[in-house]
Structures are given as C-alpha cells and as structure tokens.
Design a protein around this motif. Structure first.
Motif, PDB file in Angstrom:
ATOM      1  N   GLY A  55       0.804  -1.220   0.000  1.00  0.00           N
ATOM      2  CA  GLY A  55       0.000   0.000   0.000  1.00  0.00           C
ATOM      3  C   GLY A  55       0.838   1.271   0.000  1.00  0.00           C
ATOM      4  N   HIS A  56       2.141   1.165  -0.342  1.00  0.00           N
ATOM      5  CA  HIS A  56       2.984   2.364  -0.463  1.00  0.00           C
ATOM      6  C   HIS A  56       3.008   2.798  -1.922  1.00  0.00           C
ATOM      7  CE1 HIS A  56       5.603   0.706   3.083  1.00  0.00           C
ATOM      8  NE2 HIS A  56       4.353   0.918   3.424  1.00  0.00           N
ATOM      9  N   GLU A  57       3.380   4.068  -2.102  1.00  0.00           N
ATOM     10  CA  GLU A  57       3.515   4.534  -3.484  1.00  0.00           C
ATOM     11  C   GLU A  57       4.917   4.197  -3.979  1.00  0.00           C
ATOM     12  OE1 GLU A  57       3.450   8.607  -6.032  1.00  0.00           O
ATOM     13  OE2 GLU A  57       2.589   8.676  -4.024  1.00  0.00           O
ATOM     14  N   PRO A  58       5.030   3.405  -5.049  1.00  0.00           N
ATOM     15  CA  PRO A  58       6.368   3.017  -5.510  1.00  0.00           C
ATOM     16  C   PRO A  58       7.154   4.210  -6.027  1.00  0.00           C
ATOM     17  CG  PRO A  58       4.683   1.623  -6.488  1.00  0.00           C
ATOM     18  CD  PRO A  58       3.973   2.760  -5.832  1.00  0.00           C
ATOM     19  N   LYS A  59       8.487   4.117  -5.846  1.00  0.00           N
ATOM     20  CA  LYS A  59       9.381   5.159  -6.340  1.00  0.00           C
ATOM     21  C   LYS A  59       9.506   5.073  -7.855  1.00  0.00           C
ATOM     22  CE  LYS A  59      13.558   4.947  -5.042  1.00  0.00           C
ATOM     23  NZ  LYS A  59      14.654   4.415  -4.240  1.00  0.00           N
ATOM     24  N   ASP A  60       9.619   3.854  -8.338  1.00  0.00           N
ATOM     25  CA  ASP A  60       9.727   3.647  -9.783  1.00  0.00           C
ATOM     26  C   ASP A  60       9.260   2.232 -10.114  1.00  0.00           C
ATOM     27  OD1 ASP A  60      11.862   2.095  -8.809  1.00  0.00           O
ATOM     28  OD2 ASP A  60      13.300   3.689  -9.215  1.00  0.00           O
ATOM     29  N   PHE A  61       9.137   1.987 -11.406  1.00  0.00           N
ATOM     30  CA  PHE A  61       8.642   0.680 -11.823  1.00  0.00           C
ATOM     31  C   PHE A  61       9.674   0.001 -12.706  1.00  0.00           C
ATOM     32  CE2 PHE A  61       4.842   3.060 -10.782  1.00  0.00           C
ATOM     33  CZ  PHE A  61       4.096   2.124 -10.070  1.00  0.00           C
ATOM     34  N   ASP A  62      10.059  -1.200 -12.328  1.00  0.00           N
ATOM     35  CA  ASP A  62      11.018  -1.955 -13.126  1.00  0.00           C
ATOM     36  C   ASP A  62      10.292  -3.091 -13.830  1.00  0.00           C
ATOM     37  OD1 ASP A  62      13.197  -0.416 -12.261  1.00  0.00           O
ATOM     38  OD2 ASP A  62      13.326  -1.574 -10.409  1.00  0.00           O
ATOM     39  N   VAL A  63      10.765  -3.357 -15.049  1.00  0.00           N
ATOM     40  CA  VAL A  63      10.136  -4.393 -15.859  1.00  0.00           C
ATOM     41  C   VAL A  63      11.164  -5.490 -16.120  1.00  0.00           C
ATOM     42  CG1 VAL A  63       9.224  -4.848 -18.184  1.00  0.00           C
ATOM     43  CG2 VAL A  63       8.459  -2.819 -16.905  1.00  0.00           C
ATOM     44  N   ALA A  64      10.712  -6.736 -16.073  1.00  0.00           N
ATOM     45  CA  ALA A  64      11.584  -7.866 -16.434  1.00  0.00           C
ATOM     46  C   ALA A  64      10.947  -8.605 -17.606  1.00  0.00           C
ATOM     47  CB  ALA A  64      11.757  -8.806 -15.246  1.00  0.00           C
ATOM     48  N   THR A  65      11.806  -9.070 -18.500  1.00  0.00           N
ATOM     49  CA  THR A  65      11.296  -9.695 -19.723  1.00  0.00           C
ATOM     50  C   THR A  65      12.237 -10.788 -20.209  1.00  0.00           C
ATOM     51  OG1 THR A  65      10.717  -9.253 -22.034  1.00  0.00           O
ATOM     52  CG2 THR A  65      12.467  -7.921 -21.102  1.00  0.00           C
ATOM     53  N   ASP A  66      11.719 -11.651 -21.107  1.00  0.00           N
ATOM     54  CA  ASP A  66      12.610 -12.632 -21.731  1.00  0.00           C
ATOM     55  C   ASP A  66      13.219 -12.073 -23.021  1.00  0.00           C
ATOM     56  OD1 ASP A  66      10.327 -12.638 -23.258  1.00  0.00           O
ATOM     57  OD2 ASP A  66      10.171 -14.828 -23.415  1.00  0.00           O
ATOM     58  N   ALA A  67      12.813 -10.878 -23.421  1.00  0.00           N
ATOM     59  CA  ALA A  67      13.401 -10.259 -24.620  1.00  0.00           C
ATOM     60  C   ALA A  67      14.812  -9.777 -24.297  1.00  0.00           C
ATOM     61  CB  ALA A  67      12.546  -9.076 -25.058  1.00  0.00           C
ATOM     62  N   THR A  68      15.739  -9.934 -25.239  1.00  0.00           N
ATOM     63  CA  THR A  68      17.101  -9.422 -25.017  1.00  0.00           C
ATOM     64  C   THR A  68      17.051  -7.894 -25.139  1.00  0.00           C
ATOM     65  OG1 THR A  68      17.633  -9.464 -27.364  1.00  0.00           O
ATOM     66  CG2 THR A  68      18.119 -11.477 -26.105  1.00  0.00           C
ATOM     67  N   PRO A  69      18.090  -7.202 -24.627  1.00  0.00           N
ATOM     68  CA  PRO A  69      18.078  -5.737 -24.741  1.00  0.00           C
ATOM     69  C   PRO A  69      17.887  -5.274 -26.190  1.00  0.00           C
ATOM     70  CG  PRO A  69      19.781  -6.440 -23.231  1.00  0.00           C
ATOM     71  CD  PRO A  69      19.215  -7.690 -23.815  1.00  0.00           C
ATOM     72  N   GLU A  70      18.497  -5.980 -27.128  1.00  0.00           N
ATOM     73  CA  GLU A  70      18.346  -5.589 -28.533  1.00  0.00           C
ATOM     74  C   GLU A  70      16.900  -5.756 -28.982  1.00  0.00           C
ATOM     75  OE1 GLU A  70      20.869  -7.333 -27.294  1.00  0.00           O
ATOM     76  OE2 GLU A  70      22.474  -5.875 -27.694  1.00  0.00           O
ATOM     77  N   GLN A  71      16.277  -6.844 -28.536  1.00  0.00           N
ATOM     78  CA  GLN A  71      14.860  -7.045 -28.892  1.00  0.00           C
ATOM     79  C   GLN A  71      13.983  -5.964 -28.266  1.00  0.00           C
ATOM     80  OE1 GLN A  71      14.681 -11.162 -27.536  1.00  0.00           O
ATOM     81  NE2 GLN A  71      14.305 -11.866 -29.639  1.00  0.00           N
ATOM     82  N   VAL A  72      14.346  -5.549 -27.047  1.00  0.00           N
ATOM     83  CA  VAL A  72      13.578  -4.487 -26.397  1.00  0.00           C
ATOM     84  C   VAL A  72      13.719  -3.204 -27.210  1.00  0.00           C
ATOM     85  CG1 VAL A  72      13.335  -3.054 -24.320  1.00  0.00           C
ATOM     86  CG2 VAL A  72      13.854  -5.496 -24.092  1.00  0.00           C
ATOM     87  N   ILE A  97      11.616   7.277 -16.580  1.00  0.00           N
ATOM     88  CA  ILE A  97      12.350   6.197 -17.252  1.00  0.00           C
ATOM     89  C   ILE A  97      11.811   4.872 -16.736  1.00  0.00           C
ATOM     90  CG2 ILE A  97      14.590   5.072 -17.526  1.00  0.00           C
ATOM     91  CD1 ILE A  97      15.916   7.777 -17.055  1.00  0.00           C
ATOM     92  N   VAL A  98      11.447   3.996 -17.632  1.00  0.00           N
ATOM     93  CA  VAL A  98      11.081   2.646 -17.209  1.00  0.00           C
ATOM     94  C   VAL A  98      12.253   1.732 -17.560  1.00  0.00           C
ATOM     95  CG1 VAL A  98       9.433   0.752 -17.482  1.00  0.00           C
ATOM     96  CG2 VAL A  98       8.629   3.132 -17.579  1.00  0.00           C
ATOM     97  N   GLU A  99      12.774   1.062 -16.546  1.00  0.00           N
ATOM     98  CA  GLU A  99      13.944   0.212 -16.760  1.00  0.00           C
ATOM     99  C   GLU A  99      13.482  -1.200 -17.119  1.00  0.00           C
ATOM    100  OE1 GLU A  99      17.545   0.948 -14.338  1.00  0.00           O
ATOM    101  OE2 GLU A  99      17.238  -1.125 -13.726  1.00  0.00           O
ATOM    102  N   VAL A 100      14.008  -1.699 -18.221  1.00  0.00           N
ATOM    103  CA  VAL A 100      13.623  -3.037 -18.663  1.00  0.00           C
ATOM    104  C   VAL A 100      14.850  -3.938 -18.623  1.00  0.00           C
ATOM    105  CG1 VAL A 100      12.569  -4.401 -20.503  1.00  0.00           C
ATOM    106  CG2 VAL A 100      11.890  -2.006 -20.184  1.00  0.00           C
ATOM    107  N   ALA A 101      14.784  -4.987 -17.812  1.00  0.00           N
ATOM    108  CA  ALA A 101      15.925  -5.898 -17.675  1.00  0.00           C
ATOM    109  C   ALA A 101      15.540  -7.269 -18.216  1.00  0.00           C
ATOM    110  CB  ALA A 101      16.326  -6.009 -16.205  1.00  0.00           C
ATOM    111  N   THR A 102      16.470  -7.848 -18.941  1.00  0.00           N
ATOM    112  CA  THR A 102      16.261  -9.209 -19.429  1.00  0.00           C
ATOM    113  C   THR A 102      16.490 -10.178 -18.266  1.00  0.00           C
ATOM    114  OG1 THR A 102      17.102  -8.452 -21.548  1.00  0.00           O
ATOM    115  CG2 THR A 102      16.983 -10.847 -21.217  1.00  0.00           C
TER     116      THR A 102
END
Ligand code: ATP
Ligand code: MG
Length: 451
Positions: A55-72, A97-102
C-alpha cells in the motif's frame, strides 16, 4: 545453479491480490503491453510490486522480460541500452524512465559464449536466464515478486508473499553469508528496507551482519555514495543510522565519525548527528528539499569539530583551523565514500562558515548573508545551537539579522562605523551582493555606514 526441474512458483490470480493497474504508472503499463504484444514475456518486478502490495507509493517501476536488450530496443523508439557489464534498456517518457531488464541467469559458466572478455576483463556478462533463475538471483524474497501483464497474476518463486505478510526481510537462498559475500551492499539494503518497510530482518540474515560488515571496504566508494544517499535521504535517516551503528556498518562507512561517537558515548551522548538526521527526516516528511552537502556536513561534523578544537588549542586562527580540519576529514572520508566535488565543496563551506558565523562585529555578518552557502550554514548553526554547542543567543541574533530587526540593524551599522579599513566605493552600476534573506535593507544601511 541450473536446476534440472525448475522450482514451482506460487501463482496468485488477480482476484486474490491487491495490485491494480490503476496504481501502476501508465508508462510502465505501456511498456508491459507493448512487450507482450510483440510476443515477449513482460512482468513488473522489484520494489514497485513490493510497495504496491504494502500500500505504499512506488518510487519507480522496473520491468523484467525474456526479450534481449536488442529485442527491447526493436520494440521502442524511445529506448537506450545502458550498462557495460549488465546491459539494460531504458525506455524514456519525458522525465520518467522505465527500466527493462532481461531475465538474468545465475550460472556464469552456462552461457560462456554470451560473455565478452577482453584482456581478461569481462566486458559483458549478460547471462540470460529464465524467470525462475531471475527470481533466485535477486536479493530479498519481497523484492522477487512478479506481476504478470498477461493475466494480472502474481508470481512468487521465493516465498516473498509469506514474508510480506509476516513483515520479514529474508535473503533468497539457503546461505545468507554467501549472498552477502556475493554483494556486500546487500547488508546496507537489508538495513534500508527494514527501516523503509518497518520489517524485521530474519534472524539468519541478521546474525552475520556484524562479522561481515568489514566487507563493505571492497565496495567502490562511488557506489557507497549512492547507497548512503538512499539510506539517509528517504525519510528514515535516524532509524537507519541507529541500525547501521548497531550492526557495525556505520563504522565501515564513516570510521572517523564512529570513533568520535564511541569515545564520547561513555561520557555523555553526542546528539548532534541524531538531531541533524531527525531534522532531515522531518524535512523529507514535509516535502522540503534536502541536500547531499548538508547531509554529509552533518554526518562528518563530529570529527571535524574535534580536529578543529585540537587546532585551536595549537593557536591556529579559527577560520584557518576550520579550513584545515574540513580538508583533513573530507580527504580521509573519500577512502570509504566518494563524495562528488559538487557536494564536497559546499559541504566544506558549511563547516568553514561556522567560525565566521560566531563573529558578530563589523560589516562581515552582512556580507556573509550574501554568501551562496549562507542559508545552509545558518541552518547548520541552528542545529549546533539546539544541542548546546553554541549559545542559542547567537543563532537568535542571526535569525533577527535576517529578519532585519531594528536593533540588529542598528548594531550592525554601528559596529561597521568602527571599521578601520575603508573599502573603495562601488562604481556606478555596481551592485552589492545581497541575499534574499538580507533584502530587508540592512545591507544598504551597512554600506551607507561604511562610507
Ligand atoms: P527502491 O527502488 O524502493 O529503493 P527496489 O527494491 O526497487 O527498492 P532497486 O535498487 O531499485 O530497489 O532494485 C530493483 C530490484 O533489483 C530489487 O527489488 C531487487 O529485486 C534487484 N536488486 C537490486 N539490487 C540488488 C542486489 N544488490 N542484489 C540482488 N538483487 C538486487
Ligand atoms: Mg526500484
């Protein structure tokens, strides 16, 4: 570790948890949907999920994916790949900025061909893995929860939901010591999250802290600067300070300060650091600005003050003694924490202005009011007055001077008349530097008195 049978996660369907898309940043949602539409897996992960569940307000949102950085990058035009060793994609939406990590794997030998090595140095260490592996290489179980954009379910590989329910911070894996050794900064993160979330640190993760604290010496001072700011600028600086001291972590970060605190603890407690950090917490709570220069000025003041007094006892003039003490303590501190110059210089100015603020005679006080660091140095003086280091009447005098009270104005002008050295008259069009604080006409009075 490459499990032959992947661990089975606990999957909580949408109706059984409280994470709603209404609380997720629209830009993070855009990233999740676009990745998913392009045929990739996409999850919200880390602090964002944890904070939403609490129930806290997040500082930022991180995304995880199976796509490689190049695919992202192929999916987003507004995207940049960053990081040399661990490549990540940053998707830009104005200032957000939304951070996307493989998904990262855990076994560096499994995909050696993905490691680019040059002159023995690892240039890239992108060992990609599955979501299960990605979950298990994260630090705490509560930081390893995934929100699946496909069906809005929560995916828990590490028992994070149970730990959230219990208010417990627990490192993932059976061997907490190994996890701290892998990355000693996790010890600071343990303290940070315990304070931020109000969680207890699981006993098995808490016990090794004291003996492993010296491992912090292995961490790059620039990284420790960032971590220190997160610890002390997030609204719980005072509890973090107390916990860090308790586990011997503070001594690794600020050995000079710890030496002063330990010494005088036996006599009477030093309250300045606590008072300063408490004040920082109040400012954060009130939405007021906080500055790294002021924070480090607080954290290092005890050793500076002690050295200053020693130099005074050797008959050094006050300002010179302070400049020297500030220089010595700041240089010594750089071994642990690299304070960037843009903060280190104003930090030292806050200190070196202290003896100047202790002089009330002459035109100097009015000149000081125009100094870019005056406000911070004055706030610092107030803190010192609160703990009885300087006469509260001195702090009051400065407060009144800024408010432009008649008495102070008169005395400042009167003192100025007695000045021996005449200053050249300003040329036409030249203005006197006056701070907003002194914009009450006192400076003009002083200038008139001087001529
Ligand atoms: P907050 O952003 O509120 O400070 P956070 O949990 O999001 O908290 P970040 O530093 O943004 O912290 O890291 C994002 C996620 O990356 C973490 O939740 C965790 O899963 C993982 N992570 C970060 N640092 C480490 C680390 N040193 N070791 C293992 N995993 C880490
Ligand atoms: Mg985060």
């Amino acid at each position: 570790m490459h499990p032959t049978t992947p661990p089975q996660p606990l999957i909580v369907p949408r109706p059984e948890h409280r994470i709603s898309r209404a609380n997720i940043s629209p830009n993070a949602l855009k990233v999740l949907y676009r990745l998913s539409q392009a045929g990739h897996q996409a999850y919200l992960v880390g602090g964002g999920v944890r904070d939403l569940l609490l129930g806290h307000e997040p500082k930022d949102f991180d995304v995880a994916t199976d796509a490689t950085p190049e695919q992202v990058r192929a999916v987003f035009r507004n995207c940049r790949l960053i990081g040399r060793r661990f490549r990540l994609a940053h998707v830009f939406f104005g200032s957000e900025i939304v951070e996307v990590a493989t998904f990262r794997g855990t076994n560096p030998d499994a995909d050696l061909d993905q490691r680019l090595v040059e002159n023995g140095r690892i240039l890239r260490d992108n060992v990609y893995g599955t979501i299960a592996e990605d979950a298990l290489r994260r630090d705490f179980s509560v930081n390893a929860l995934y929100y699946n954009i496909q069906d809005f379910s929560l995916v828990d590989y590490a028992g994070g939901l149970a730990d959230i329910a219990a208010g417990r911070l627990r490192l993932i894996g059976a061997d907490p010591v190994a996890r701290y050794r892998e990355d000693p900064v996790r010890m600071l993160r343990a303290v940070r999250f315990a304070c931020k979330l109000g969680f207890i640190i699981d006993a098995a993760c808490e016990t090794p802290l004291i003996s492993l604290a010296p491992l912090l010496q292995e961490i790059a001072p620039a990284r420790l600067f960032e971590e220190t700011l997160k610890l002390f600028h997030s609204g719980y600086a005072l509890p973090a300070f107390e916990k860090l001291r308790h586990y011997g972590l503070f001594a690794e970060l600020f050995p000079q300060t710890e030496a002063c605190l330990a010494r005088e603890d036996h006599d009477f407690p030093i309250t300045f650091v606590s008072r300063g950090l408490d004040n920082t917490d109040r400012r954060v709570a009130d939405g007021q600005s906080v500055s790294p220069a002021f924070l480090f000025a607080i954290l290092l003041w005890e050793p500076v003050r002690l050295r200053y007094e020693a130099l005074l006892a050797q008959d050094r003039p006050p300002v010179e003694a302070m400049i020297l003490a500030a220089h010595e303590v700041a240089s010594q501190q750089q071994r642990q924490i690299a304070i960037p110059k843009r903060y280190g210089l104003p930090m030292r100015e806050i200190w070196t202005m202290q003896p100047r603020l202790e002089r009330r005679q002459g035109k100097r006080p009015l000149q000081l009011c125009g100094h870019p660091r005056f406000r911070a140095a004055y706030d610092f003086l107030l803190l010192r007055a609160q703990v009885g280091e300087v006469d509260p009447a001195l702090a009051d005098w400065w407060t009144r001077l800024q408010a432009g009270e008649a008495g102070e104005r008169g005395s400042a002008a009167g003192e100025t008349k007695r000045k021996r050295r005449r200053r050249r008259k300003p040329k036409t069009g030249e203005t006197t530097a006056v701070s907003p604080a002194a914009g009450s006409g006192i400076a003009a009075d002083a200038a008139a008195a001087d001529d």
